[in-house]
Each structure stands twice: as C-alpha cells, then as structure tokens.
Scaffold this motif. Sequence first.
Motif, mmCIF file in Angstrom:
data_model
loop_
_atom_site.group_PDB
_atom_site.id
_atom_site.type_symbol
_atom_site.label_atom_id
_atom_site.label_comp_id
_atom_site.label_asym_id
_atom_site.label_seq_id
_atom_site.Cartn_x
_atom_site.Cartn_y
_atom_site.Cartn_z
ATOM 1 N N ILE A 126 0.895 -1.190 0.118
ATOM 2 C CA ILE A 126 -0.122 0.056 0.106
ATOM 3 C C ILE A 126 0.718 1.242 0.151
ATOM 4 O O ILE A 126 0.561 2.188 -0.666
ATOM 5 N N THR B 243 -4.641 0.149 6.576
ATOM 6 C CA THR B 243 -4.391 0.886 5.465
ATOM 7 C C THR B 243 -4.585 2.389 5.722
ATOM 8 O O THR B 243 -3.964 3.232 4.972
ATOM 9 N N PHE C 47 -9.919 1.941 -2.218
ATOM 10 C CA PHE C 47 -9.150 0.836 -1.492
ATOM 11 C C PHE C 47 -10.409 -0.129 -0.898
ATOM 12 O O PHE C 47 -11.502 0.356 -0.134
ATOM 13 N N ASP D 57 -7.702 -5.446 -2.115
ATOM 14 C CA ASP D 57 -7.043 -6.221 -1.001
ATOM 15 C C ASP D 57 -7.853 -7.426 -0.952
ATOM 16 O O ASP D 57 -9.016 -7.509 -0.378
#
Length: 503
Positions: free
Chosen positions: A210, A234, A272, A307
């Motif tokens: 990330i 994250t 994300f 992810d």
Amino acid sequence: MKPISVDLLAQRLEAERKARPDGAINRMLYECLRGAIHDASLPAASRLPPSRDLAAQLGISRNTVMHAYEQLMAEGYAKGLTGSGTYVADRIPDPPSLPRAAMASTHGAPAVAARLSRRGRQVIDKALAQTRQWGAFMPGLPDITQVPQQKLAKIVARLARSQSPAMLSYAAGGGHPALHRSLAVYLRQARSVVCEPEQIVVTEGVHQAIDLITRVLGDPGDTAWVEEPGYWGTRSVLEINGIRLKPLPVDAEGMRPPPGDRPAAQAPRFAFVTPSHQYPLGAVMSMSRRLDLLAHAARDGTWVVEDDYDSEFRFAGQPIASLQGLLPNAPAAQVIYVGTFSKTLYPGLRIAYMVVPASVATAFRTAQSELYRGGHMLMQAALAEFIDSGLYAAHIRKMRLVYAARRAFLIALVQQWLGADWIHEYDTGAGLHLVLALPEGMDDVAVTEACAAQGVLVRPLSRYYLGRRRRSGLLLGFASVPQEQMLAPFEIVVRCIRQAVPA
C-alpha cells in the motif's frame, strides 16, 4: 587481537576529552567504563581489557586505568579475580539518578513528543497494533502450528546449498522471477486474476504494498475512498503519505460508491476495497457494486486497489472471483490486486504481492528497488517451489476444513450463550474471524480491555470506523484456537460483556 571494547572506550573517551578538555582523565575513563556497563556495551560478567593493554591503546598511563578500575570495584561495578584479571560484576548496581530537570529534558513525554514530526505523532496517537499477537481470540491470525514447516524447510535447505550470489543480494526486479511465474499460474487458477509474471511485484507485507502504491501513483492531498468501517492499517499508511480519506459506508453488498456524476476535481485518486470478504464486517461485494466501482474508476481515472483479504477461506457456496478479473481488457480499468501469504501460511514470513497493470509494472519494480531494497530471495524461490509442487494448495484445502470446523464451533457457542442475533448481520461463511454485534451504547473498548486483563485478545469494532457514527462490537478470531480450547476464553468474553451491561 585488540578487543572491540577497546575501540568503544577509545571513542567515548575522545568525546569526553573534547567536551571537557580540563577534566581529570581518570574520572572521564571511569565514567566511560561505567556508562558502557550500564548500557550493556560491556555485559555483566565480561572481562575488562588488561590495564596495560588498555593504557597502551588509549595513550594514557597504566596508573590512570588502574585508578578507574579500582573505583569501579569500590562501587560494585567490577570485581578482580587473582591471576585472571578484572571483570564486570555479575549484578550491576542501579544507574545514578539524574537531577529532576535533566530527567524532564531527556525522558519526559512532552520533550519526546516535541521531537516527533506531525506525521510521526499521527501514527503513534492512532496506533492500534497489539503487542501480543498470539492467543484466543486474536483476529486475523492463522494457525501457524499447522504450517508444513518441515517440508518448506527441506526446500529452503536444498536451495541454500546451491544458491547463487544473486540469491544473497538485493531483490531487484520486484522479487524472484520464479515466484512471479508460480504466482501468475496460481492466481489465474485460484482467483481468476488475469496477469503475466511481469506484472507481479513481491513486497514485504501488505502495508509495504500500500505504501508503494500511494508513493508511485499518488501525491499528498489526493483523495482515497476507503471502507467504513475498514482496516486501520490501510488508513495509517495512506494518512502518513498525505492521502485524504473519504470513508464510504459498507452494507450487506460491500462498499457503496456515491451515486451520480461529480466534478473532475472531486474524483478520488484511489479506491481501497476488500470485495471478497470485507474487513472487518465480512460482507461480499455484489456484482452490481463491483461493476459500479469499475465504472467510476474508468470515468474518473481512479486506481482501484483490491485487497483480496481472506479470499482463500470460504466455507460455503462457490468461490468468488477477483474484482481484477472482471474487465481484464478494458484499458481504463485501473485495478491493482494485492495478496499475501500472511493468512495462508504465517505473518512472520512477511511476503505479499501485487498484480499491477502492465503499463506501470516497470515503474513499480524500479520504485521498489529504489525505496526498500528488498531481499528474502531464497525464501521467495522456496515459496515458488512450494506452490509448484502442490503443497501450497494442499495446505489451503486442509486449513479450509480446519477453520470451517472452528468457525462452526464458535458460532454454536455464541448461539448457546448469547443468541444467534449477536452475530453481525453481514457475516458470511468465510474468513478467520466473527463479529459480535454488541448492544447499542455498550463500550466495546472497555469490554476489550476487560478481556485483555484476563488474557483474552479481542478487538473493538468501533476502532475500525473513521466517522462519529460507530457501531459497537467485538472481533473474535477463531483460526488459531482449537475447539477444545475455545470454551474457557469464550466464557471470559461473555462475562466481560455481561459486566458491561448498564444497570
């Protein structure tokens, strides 16, 4: 041969002489020796250099050295053994106390905080990583005792006997080519990821992946859509890189992108998502939401970071294909797929991977080599062979059955002790943890602390939210806890919950 301790003392004595040119040399040497003993540079019971040798190396008289040694022995820092020499004492006296003002300036919390950057304070203040990482019911932790370590170790040992110099150097080129090839085949077959080996970049964990994504493709001030609630790790990496977070709510269909068009200035740079098993609630992103997100990305030039959290451990229904594989030929589909071995093998391996679009693959490999100078080439080569041999897939199949049984057992405990409605409504038959939905108004942080005081590790759901509207709950990881070891810690969780119910 001159002992390394002589070099240490020479450096420290020179610094003292520059700082106090008029000071007594024997006192300065004594203080250097005492300081080296306190900071364990001269460990307990270790032999001090012979006085004659130390005097010659430092360019001072032997009497000066002997005077310092005698002072150390008088204060209990050293002892002399006849015919053997002078040794550091087995038990070291406590260091002398500093004046209150000196302690405040060197050890006080305000002074330390003042030396941190704003980014550093932000990371420390929002830190959520736990110091203990093993035990019931630590979320996100696989059963590392089940990993076929002997089989993997045999591969590593054999490769180590014939490794080339390149295997011991930096991992340039985004990781070991053999692991790129093995992952490309595995991901096509297991996750419907469309990729070539050249698109894979191996990183040291998802956090580094990330960080690399935001550094290569983002600038400070850019905006990222993140799930609400979502993974705190994250968010931490994005925030320290200057990325502004826009939390989007999660429901039973996953993250909900905002409807309608928006000015180009409001388009996010990143989105994300954890579509296969939303972390932490467990929802699966529906096909309509996936297509909607890809449409937003194509129109706005947004990079979608997938992810693929816990995707290997689905216990009911058909496997869910990756988001990346939905529109493989669309030129505007900017999807980066991120996976890891932390949940399928063990977190300490510190090997994750990304599948990036071919157009930016070279840039990612170059940036990774420039920023991180990675390694672990031997382990990467061993992992490639581990995958190619079928051992990796066999281990996942085995653990899928193990985790399914543990999940079912924990669900039965929840139903028996609390009731089925305590399991979060978005829960699906996947992943390595359950979410308990606590009654509205209950302090899940207080419940978590009460559990921790009795040796049980859970996580408060409220800490995964960015906004003020937070739901109270507990994350209970079941993967690392055999069924026969679940009841006692679960009883502690139930007791802490009941004690937190308002009177």
